[in-house]
Write a protein that holds these residues in place. Structure first.
Motif, mmCIF file in Angstrom:
data_model
loop_
_atom_site.group_PDB
_atom_site.id
_atom_site.type_symbol
_atom_site.label_atom_id
_atom_site.label_comp_id
_atom_site.label_asym_id
_atom_site.label_seq_id
_atom_site.Cartn_x
_atom_site.Cartn_y
_atom_site.Cartn_z
ATOM 1 N N ASN A 128 80.462 54.911 24.770
ATOM 2 C CA ASN A 128 80.253 54.008 25.898
ATOM 3 C C ASN A 128 79.152 53.030 25.483
ATOM 4 O O ASN A 128 78.785 52.991 24.306
ATOM 5 N N SER B 229 74.103 57.841 34.230
ATOM 6 C CA SER B 229 75.566 57.854 34.323
ATOM 7 C C SER B 229 76.214 57.786 32.943
ATOM 8 O O SER B 229 77.218 58.463 32.692
ATOM 9 N N ALA C 34 82.017 64.257 27.782
ATOM 10 C CA ALA C 34 83.053 63.992 26.783
ATOM 11 C C ALA C 34 82.818 64.843 25.537
ATOM 12 O O ALA C 34 83.769 65.392 24.964
ATOM 13 N N ARG D 26 75.573 61.183 31.113
ATOM 14 C CA ARG D 26 76.450 62.213 31.692
ATOM 15 C C ARG D 26 77.878 62.040 31.188
ATOM 16 O O ARG D 26 78.527 63.001 30.785
ATOM 17 N N GLU D 27 78.369 60.815 31.171
ATOM 18 C CA GLU D 27 79.727 60.547 30.693
ATOM 19 C C GLU D 27 79.901 60.996 29.240
ATOM 20 O O GLU D 27 80.868 61.683 28.894
#
Length: 133
Positions: free
Chosen positions: A12, A60, A68, A63-64
């Motif tokens: 990300n 966020s 994953a 956490r993502e």
């Protein structure tokens, strides 16, 4: 294509999940695969609590990437993981932008100012009467 892009399992804006762990893109902060599931004595997951202390870490996105990585490495989640994120990042801020939807518990909890700390507190008379004094 760079070697990092080939080895990346998930990514990300802030984090890259690689076969050997997860890495923050800007700081180079690295969490090795073999310690992702580290727990504290009370059973809470260590990394959500540690990362909550880092001001540069957007909750966020961490956490993502963390979730994953757990999925890709076959590490089972449990209720303590949810509790660890909740204790680390606190209550969700409704008015914040989507990328910063968490507020750290330390930012939420501030000690109240103590006014007239040296003065004794006098009870109202009716409290004394109700107590039979």
């Amino acid at each position: 294509m760079s070697d990092v892009a080939v080895a990346e399992l998930f990514g990300n804006d802030d984090w890259s999940v690689q076969p050997d762990g997860i890495e923050h893109r800007d700081t180079g902060y690295f969490i090795a695969r073999d310690v992702l599931a580290a727990r504290r004595a009370e059973g809470l997951w260590d990394w959500p609590l540690q990362m909550a202390e880092k001001r540069w870490c957007r909750p966020s996105l961490f956490r993502e990437a963390f979730l994953a990585a757990l999925e890709r490495f076959g590490i089972a989640r449990d209720a303590e993981l949810i509790r660890s994120f909740a204790l680390g990042y606190g209550i969700r801020a409704v008015v914040a932008p989507a990328a910063d939807t968490f507020v750290t518990l330390a930012d939420m909890l501030q000690p109240r100012e103590v006014v007239d700390a040296g003065r004794a507190f006098a009870r109202p008379a009716r409290t004394l009467v109700a107590a039979g004094a």
